[in-house]
Design a protein around this motif. Structure first.
Motif, PDB file in Angstrom:
ATOM      1  N   ASN A  79      10.134 -62.873 -71.469  1.00  0.00           N
ATOM      2  CA  ASN A  79       9.247 -63.097 -72.614  1.00  0.00           C
ATOM      3  C   ASN A  79       9.703 -62.267 -73.817  1.00  0.00           C
ATOM      4  N   THR A  80      10.883 -62.546 -74.324  1.00  0.00           N
ATOM      5  CA  THR A  80      11.344 -61.848 -75.522  1.00  0.00           C
ATOM      6  C   THR A  80      10.653 -62.430 -76.746  1.00  0.00           C
ATOM      7  N   GLU A  81      10.215 -61.551 -77.655  1.00  0.00           N
ATOM      8  CA  GLU A  81       9.487 -62.000 -78.843  1.00  0.00           C
ATOM      9  C   GLU A  81      10.385 -62.838 -79.743  1.00  0.00           C
ATOM     10  N   GLU A  82       9.871 -63.964 -80.204  1.00  0.00           N
ATOM     11  CA  GLU A  82      10.648 -64.873 -81.048  1.00  0.00           C
ATOM     12  C   GLU A  82       9.799 -65.327 -82.228  1.00  0.00           C
ATOM     13  N   HIS A  83      10.331 -65.144 -83.427  1.00  0.00           N
ATOM     14  CA  HIS A  83       9.707 -65.683 -84.631  1.00  0.00           C
ATOM     15  C   HIS A  83      10.829 -66.073 -85.564  1.00  0.00           C
ATOM     16  N   ASP A  84      10.832 -67.326 -86.021  1.00  0.00           N
ATOM     17  CA  ASP A  84      11.998 -67.814 -86.763  1.00  0.00           C
ATOM     18  C   ASP A  84      12.138 -67.209 -88.150  1.00  0.00           C
TER      19      ASP A  84
ATOM     20  N   THR B 264       4.443 -84.308 -90.827  1.00  0.00           N
ATOM     21  CA  THR B 264       5.238 -83.099 -90.641  1.00  0.00           C
ATOM     22  C   THR B 264       4.891 -82.101 -91.735  1.00  0.00           C
ATOM     23  N   LEU B 265       5.124 -80.836 -91.475  1.00  0.00           N
ATOM     24  CA  LEU B 265       4.855 -79.815 -92.479  1.00  0.00           C
ATOM     25  C   LEU B 265       5.753 -79.998 -93.707  1.00  0.00           C
TER      26      LEU B 265
ATOM     27  N   HIS C 104       0.271 -72.260 -92.666  1.00  0.00           N
ATOM     28  CA  HIS C 104       0.947 -71.760 -91.472  1.00  0.00           C
ATOM     29  C   HIS C 104      -0.017 -71.862 -90.297  1.00  0.00           C
ATOM     30  N   HIS C 105       0.545 -71.894 -89.093  1.00  0.00           N
ATOM     31  CA  HIS C 105      -0.276 -71.936 -87.883  1.00  0.00           C
ATOM     32  C   HIS C 105      -1.077 -70.650 -87.757  1.00  0.00           C
TER      33      HIS C 105
ATOM     34  N   TYR D 155       8.675 -77.499 -86.755  1.00  0.00           N
ATOM     35  CA  TYR D 155       9.300 -78.819 -86.883  1.00  0.00           C
ATOM     36  C   TYR D 155       8.611 -79.884 -86.037  1.00  0.00           C
ATOM     37  N   VAL D 156       7.623 -79.477 -85.258  1.00  0.00           N
ATOM     38  CA  VAL D 156       6.824 -80.436 -84.490  1.00  0.00           C
ATOM     39  C   VAL D 156       5.779 -81.049 -85.408  1.00  0.00           C
TER      40      VAL D 156
END
Length: 433
Positions: free
Chosen positions: A134-139, A312-313, A359-360, A372-373
């Motif tokens: 579970n490595t933290e990921e934020h684009d 889409t956003l 933003h979410h 992108y979803v």
């Protein structure tokens, strides 16, 4: 924890959903966040890792959750490890989870002390072929310091190099983007507290108050209503500060004739709210301030109607830009000719509107999500257009939180005052007193 207990069925169901997406013969390891040193022998307030909390509800440091859905060892499909408590710890730090309490909170039946973990986890890993980390990921964020999850993931990979490794975050993203009813209720609870704080501020603001005094009023209302605190650093920005997007100094005097831009939100039960309101310090907008305010409010009203399934956003953002350009022309900040002749790579509207519109929102104010979803039912977004005119020391941003439903967007902040007339009326009553 200040918040009311959350039904453990929520966490049980989240684990089931996560495990259904895991590959065969694999286990997943989730570590709690670090207790971050502040200075000397003190720490920053602890905030649990969102992924671990989503799957267990265990809100304590030094906690580990292991999921192994097809483990051949009976009863070890779910295991939690918590810090061993004692009378000494109870005296100095207060109550910590007992094994029974950890079972009650999480619904995980196999609970061990953390100091018992090494041989148990070793055996489970040897029974598996794959390991989810579970490595933290934020684009949009690359952390400079390795988190506890990242450090311990590296340790596992060094100890067991022949296993196959997978990322837990893509699964969590798919699950956490679409909010369940229990999550919406927690977000709505956070929003309710935020709304109380805003109404308190309307009663308090007048020329001469300091930005930090307003922050204190908000914090007071948050804590007295069982919020854990702010979901993010609050922005209390008067006058020219209203044009600084992430202004958090909050140390200036609010002066007559200025606007006050406030961006704040309570966190309740690990779920965030995110509100922005811009109000007149004196209780009445000037003609120019009102024209900018009404323009931003109209954009927010129209933009939130576009938050519907299937969009889409990127498509959404393009439509908001059209609205913004039209408003900037009406406000005589840009001309139609200038827009027609602008460099597409350097659009002129960005002089006055520099950030995205949505933003979410969820466990984090910028929630774990795949941008992108296409928009789906159950997603929660902010809607926050703004116009910032630095030459006039005038910044206006208005922000509400929107739930996407099959029947159209649902404004979760509809009960919080936003119309200019209502804000002026509420403020005038208090200022006159």
């Amino acid at each position: 924890m200040k918040y009311d207990p959350i039904n453990p069925d929520f966490f049980v169901n989240n684990r089931k959903r996560f495990m259904r997406k895991m590959q065969p013969e694999s286990l997943a390891i989730f570590y709690s966040n670090d207790l971050m040193p502040r200075s000397g022998d003190t720490f920053f307030p602890f905030r649990q890792n969102s992924g671990l909390f989503y799957l267990s509800g265990l809100d304590q440091e030094e906690t580990v959750v292991v999921l192994f859905p097809d483990c051949i060892k009976e009863g070890f499909q779910e295991v939690a490890f918590v810090k061993r408590t004692s009378d000494y710890i109870a005296i100095w730090e207060g109550e910590k989870y007992s094994k029974e309490k950890a079972r009650e909170v999480s619904g995980i039946q196999k609970v061990y002390w953390l100091d018992e973990m090494a041989p148990i986890l070793h055996e489970l890993i040897l029974l598996a072929k794959r390991i989810y980390i579970n490595t933290e990921e934020h684009d949009r964020f690359i952390p400079e310091l390795p988190t506890r999850n990242m450090r311990l993931a590296r340790d596992v990979m060094e100890r067991y190099p022949a296993h196959k490794y997978h990322r837990a975050q893509p699964i969590l993203k798919k699950l956490m983007m679409n909010k369940q009813e229990a999550e919406v209720e927690l977000i709505q609870q956070a929003i309710g507290i935020t709304g109380k704080a805003f109404k308190r501020v309307l009663e308090f603001v007048r020329p001469g108050v300091m930005e930090y005094e307003i922050e204190a009023e908000i914090t007071h209302e948050f804590i007295r209503n069982r919020a854990s605190g702010h979901a993010y650093d609050p922005i209390i920005a008067s006058g020219a500060n209203s044009c600084v997007l992430h202004y958090t100094h909050n140390n200036q005097e609010c002066k007559s004739g200025e606007v006050l831009l406030m961006d704040f939100g309570a966190e309740y039960g690990h779920y965030a709210s995110d509100l922005t309101r811009t109000i007149p310090v004196s209780g009445q907008f000037s003609k120019r301030q009102r024209s900018v305010y009404d323009a931003v409010l109209q954009i927010m009203r129209e933009a939130q109607q576009l938050l519907v399934p299937g969009t889409t956003l990127e498509e959404y953002s393009k439509e908001v830009v059209k609205m913004m350009e039209s408003s900037l022309i009406d406000l005589k900040l840009l001309s139609r000719k200038e827009i027609e002749q602008q460099n597409p790579e350097l659009p002129l509207y960005k002089q006055y509107f520099m950030h995205g519109t949505s933003h979410h929102l969820g466990m984090d104010v910028h929630d774990l999500a795949d941008r992108y979803v296409p928009i789906q039912e159950g997603m929660v977004f902010t809607c926050e257009p703004g116009i910032y005119i630095r030459d006039e020391k005038l910044g206006v941003r208005i922000e509400n939180d929107i739930l996407v439903t099959e029947n159209g967007p649902l404004d979760l902040m509809a009960g919080i005052p936003v119309e200019a007339e209502e804000i002026e009326e509420l403020m005038s009553v208090m200022i006159s007193e």
